[in-house]
Design an enzyme around this catalytic site. Sequence first.
Site, PDB file in Angstrom:
ATOM      1  CG  ASP A   1      15.730   6.599  -1.066  1.00 43.99           C
ATOM      2  OD1 ASP A   1      16.080   5.612  -0.394  1.00 43.99           O
ATOM      3  OD2 ASP A   1      15.028   6.508  -2.099  1.00 43.99           O
TER       4      ASP A   1
ATOM      5  CG  HIS B   1      -1.972  -1.060   1.205  1.00 44.92           C
ATOM      6  ND1 HIS B   1      -1.693  -2.398   1.365  1.00 44.92           N
ATOM      7  CD2 HIS B   1      -3.327  -0.983   1.027  1.00 44.92           C
ATOM      8  CE1 HIS B   1      -2.820  -3.094   1.310  1.00 44.92           C
ATOM      9  NE2 HIS B   1      -3.816  -2.265   1.101  1.00 44.92           N
TER      10      HIS B   1
ATOM     11  CG  ASP C   1       9.359  -6.267   5.555  1.00 41.12           C
ATOM     12  OD1 ASP C   1       8.438  -5.447   5.602  1.00 41.12           O
ATOM     13  OD2 ASP C   1      10.106  -6.499   6.524  1.00 41.12           O
TER      14      ASP C   1
ATOM     15  N   GLY D   1       5.523   4.680  -2.964  1.00 42.84           N
ATOM     16  CA  GLY D   1       6.912   4.681  -3.416  1.00 42.84           C
ATOM     17  C   GLY D   1       7.376   3.296  -3.837  1.00 42.84           C
ATOM     18  CE  LYS D   2       8.721  -1.051   1.146  1.00 42.44           C
ATOM     19  NZ  LYS D   2       8.439  -2.171   2.079  1.00 42.44           N
TER      20      LYS D   2
ATOM     21  CG  HIS E   1      17.444  -1.865  -0.644  1.00 45.66           C
ATOM     22  ND1 HIS E   1      17.564  -0.559  -1.090  1.00 45.66           N
ATOM     23  CD2 HIS E   1      16.272  -1.895   0.050  1.00 45.66           C
ATOM     24  CE1 HIS E   1      16.527   0.149  -0.693  1.00 45.66           C
ATOM     25  NE2 HIS E   1      15.726  -0.640   0.001  1.00 45.66           N
ATOM     26  NE  ARG E   2      11.675  -2.163  -2.683  1.00 47.77           N
ATOM     27  CZ  ARG E   2      11.939  -1.019  -2.045  1.00 47.77           C
ATOM     28  NH1 ARG E   2      12.302   0.054  -2.723  1.00 47.77           N
ATOM     29  NH2 ARG E   2      11.817  -0.951  -0.733  1.00 47.77           N
TER      30      ARG E   2
ATOM     31  CG  PHE F   1      10.276   5.908  -1.206  1.00 42.29           C
ATOM     32  CD1 PHE F   1       9.988   5.027  -0.169  1.00 42.29           C
ATOM     33  CD2 PHE F   1      10.722   5.384  -2.409  1.00 42.29           C
ATOM     34  CE1 PHE F   1      10.141   3.659  -0.329  1.00 42.29           C
ATOM     35  CE2 PHE F   1      10.874   4.006  -2.577  1.00 42.29           C
ATOM     36  CZ  PHE F   1      10.578   3.150  -1.527  1.00 42.29           C
ATOM     37  N   GLY F   2      11.340   7.709   1.681  1.00 47.79           N
ATOM     38  CA  GLY F   2      11.876   7.155   2.934  1.00 47.79           C
ATOM     39  C   GLY F   2      13.158   7.836   3.372  1.00 47.79           C
TER      40      GLY F   2
END
Length: 218
Positions: free
Chosen positions: A168, A19, A79, A22-23, A200-201, A165-166
């Site tokens: 970063d 939800h 996650d 950004g992800k 990382h993603r 985002f987050g």
Amino acid sequence: MSATEPHRRLEGRIVIATHNPGKLEEMRGLLAPYGVDAVSAGELGLPEPEETGLTFAENARIKAISAAEASGLPAFADDSGLCVEALGGAPGLLTARWAGPEKDFMAAMTRVETELRKANAELPELRRAYFISALCLAWPDGHVEDFEGVVEGTLVWPPRGPAGFGYDPMFQPDGYDRTFGEMTGAEKHGLPPLGRGLSHRARAFIALATASLGANFD
């Protein structure tokens, strides 16, 4: 998935079990070149399961399995979090919670900086951190596959850059003089040959795409 069970080909329509806008944007961008039609858990109105896992991989599984069971479609979940060495790995699994219910990541970054100063971690070598991403693919029939990616770096202050985002803007990956917040999306998570698969993603996704999408990054 057992060590002897083959990877399953991912195709058709899948659910991105998030939800987080950004992800979602990053994941859709990663999947787009493979012709995978992705819809988010939020768009389907699926509930957000309680993340009770003790590791990133366990939480990714909880989200992916929940979305697969609720939608009847294969589901893809991430996650991820920021782990700061001087803080004993915090915020870790609480990475999103440090931003509070308002998702105020400026406040979260300020909290990280405050904790680093309390720990007398002001020199760059004392501000080491890494982002970790655990990805999980789950099918409605119970088949599950797990992948992981890590990127190491140093935390800077004040935060730099409006992108991403987050956390970063305060994370400067090793080998670069800019933060993730100062990089374009292509620089941060673009895949070879156009990008370096830096985040990382992206690194976790390269492992997933090689195993489940028939990708070749050589």
